[in-house]
Design a protein around this motif. Sequence first.
Motif, PDB file in Angstrom:
ATOM      1  N   ALA A  85       0.829  -1.206   0.000  1.00 44.32           N
ATOM      2  CA  ALA A  85       0.000   0.000   0.000  1.00 44.32           C
ATOM      3  C   ALA A  85       0.865   1.259   0.000  1.00 44.32           C
ATOM      4  CB  ALA A  85      -0.938  -0.005   1.200  1.00 44.32           C
ATOM      5  N   PHE A  86       1.902   1.257   0.830  1.00 45.24           N
ATOM      6  CA  PHE A  86       2.772   2.427   0.899  1.00 45.24           C
ATOM      7  C   PHE A  86       3.533   2.623  -0.407  1.00 45.24           C
ATOM      8  CE2 PHE A  86       7.040   4.164   1.951  1.00 45.24           C
ATOM      9  CZ  PHE A  86       6.628   5.459   2.230  1.00 45.24           C
ATOM     10  N   LYS A  87       4.094   1.565  -0.939  1.00 49.41           N
ATOM     11  CA  LYS A  87       4.850   1.646  -2.201  1.00 49.41           C
ATOM     12  C   LYS A  87       3.964   2.186  -3.319  1.00 49.41           C
ATOM     13  CE  LYS A  87       7.511  -1.326  -5.376  1.00 49.41           C
ATOM     14  NZ  LYS A  87       6.622  -1.303  -6.548  1.00 49.41           N
ATOM     15  N   TRP A 110      13.047  -5.421   3.996  1.00 50.79           N
ATOM     16  CA  TRP A 110      12.384  -4.965   2.771  1.00 50.79           C
ATOM     17  C   TRP A 110      13.413  -4.221   1.934  1.00 50.79           C
ATOM     18  CZ3 TRP A 110       8.123  -0.614   2.620  1.00 50.79           C
ATOM     19  CH2 TRP A 110       7.522  -0.607   1.358  1.00 50.79           C
ATOM     20  N   SER A 111      13.953  -4.868   0.898  1.00 54.21           N
ATOM     21  CA  SER A 111      15.045  -4.284   0.125  1.00 54.21           C
ATOM     22  C   SER A 111      14.637  -3.014  -0.618  1.00 54.21           C
ATOM     23  CB  SER A 111      15.600  -5.310  -0.870  1.00 54.21           C
ATOM     24  OG  SER A 111      14.602  -5.701  -1.798  1.00 54.21           O
ATOM     25  N   TRP A 112      13.345  -2.868  -0.941  1.00 53.63           N
ATOM     26  CA  TRP A 112      12.884  -1.682  -1.650  1.00 53.63           C
ATOM     27  C   TRP A 112      13.183  -0.423  -0.852  1.00 53.63           C
ATOM     28  CZ3 TRP A 112       9.128   2.090  -0.564  1.00 53.63           C
ATOM     29  CH2 TRP A 112       8.729   2.896  -1.642  1.00 53.63           C
ATOM     30  N   LEU A 117      13.746   3.541  -2.264  1.00 58.29           N
ATOM     31  CA  LEU A 117      13.248   4.736  -1.587  1.00 58.29           C
ATOM     32  C   LEU A 117      14.393   5.642  -1.135  1.00 58.29           C
ATOM     33  CD1 LEU A 117      10.652   6.170  -0.590  1.00 58.29           C
ATOM     34  CD2 LEU A 117      11.013   5.033   1.614  1.00 58.29           C
ATOM     35  N   ILE A 118      15.363   5.082  -0.403  1.00 60.06           N
ATOM     36  CA  ILE A 118      16.486   5.877   0.102  1.00 60.06           C
ATOM     37  C   ILE A 118      17.592   6.001  -0.936  1.00 60.06           C
ATOM     38  CG2 ILE A 118      18.250   6.069   1.899  1.00 60.06           C
ATOM     39  CD1 ILE A 118      16.382   4.537   3.772  1.00 60.06           C
ATOM     40  N   ARG A 202      14.905  12.233  -3.882  1.00 63.09           N
ATOM     41  CA  ARG A 202      14.780  11.292  -4.990  1.00 63.09           C
ATOM     42  C   ARG A 202      13.356  11.317  -5.536  1.00 63.09           C
ATOM     43  NH1 ARG A 202      18.299   7.108  -5.697  1.00 63.09           N
ATOM     44  NH2 ARG A 202      16.778   5.415  -5.870  1.00 63.09           N
ATOM     45  N   CYS A 203      13.215  10.912  -6.783  1.00 62.73           N
ATOM     46  CA  CYS A 203      11.906  10.764  -7.411  1.00 62.73           C
ATOM     47  C   CYS A 203      11.582   9.274  -7.453  1.00 62.73           C
ATOM     48  CB  CYS A 203      11.910  11.334  -8.827  1.00 62.73           C
ATOM     49  SG  CYS A 203      12.554  13.019  -8.926  1.00 62.73           S
ATOM     50  N   ILE A 204      10.426   8.905  -6.912  1.00 61.33           N
ATOM     51  CA  ILE A 204       9.997   7.509  -6.868  1.00 61.33           C
ATOM     52  C   ILE A 204       8.689   7.421  -7.652  1.00 61.33           C
ATOM     53  CG2 ILE A 204       9.574   5.506  -5.402  1.00 61.33           C
ATOM     54  CD1 ILE A 204      12.276   6.842  -4.855  1.00 61.33           C
TER      55      ILE A 204
END
Length: 242
Positions: A85-87, A110-112, A117-118, A202-204
């Motif tokens: 949901a957050f992603k 959580w590798s993402w 993200l970071i 960063r842009c995600i």
Amino acid sequence: DTVAPELPKLRQGAVLVLSKTNGFRDPEQIAAAKQVLTDLVRKEGRDVFETENAAVMNPRDLARFSTVVFNSTSGNIFDAEQRAAFKDWVERGGGVVLLHGAGGDPNYDWSWWPQVLIGAQFIGHTGRPKQFQQATIDVIERNHPAMRRLPARWVRTEEWYSFDRIPSGSGTRILATVDEKTYEPFPERVRMGKAHPVIWSRCIGKGRMIFSSLGHKAETYAEPLHQVLIGDAIRWAGGKIC
């Protein structure tokens, strides 16, 4: 957390502050930051909701916020559905502000989180007996909306974080670095060299992320320049342009 908190009536542009920890926690720092964060948002005329219940990470509730601030969160705080949901919320245009410990776990389930993200993995910080040292921050991107009101050189005392690489790609902008010549990186493994990032964005997908590694001690949240940084970071994250 499986039962979401009951949200109050919120106007468009509301800010969610999440302070949940399942790893390292400094109660005084968390409490001080909570107060400052809620005060800064309200002074902007925006609504804010603060919680330590990660079940708020669901599509219905996230849709009510433009920005999520992670107040030195730590450890594994989301289940699989909450992660998804957050992603999705971020990639669809949500704004994220990560403060200090939210990027300071030595490893992540959580590798993402560190990879996307970071954009970098925390590897350590200045250690005892030299954990907190005065150093000079160089504000690199003074035209970034979160940096415009900061001085070009900013001297402050901090527990200085280090990372496995300099974040890049995904529209990354290194906003500020710490000058390693102005303090002693200790132990040696925390030395990053000439370019030692401490704040970046960063842009995600369609979303935006800004990370500040500053803010270990509770009293740092009373610093006027630190409040300027945090307030402007929240304002930028809630916008539309990355």
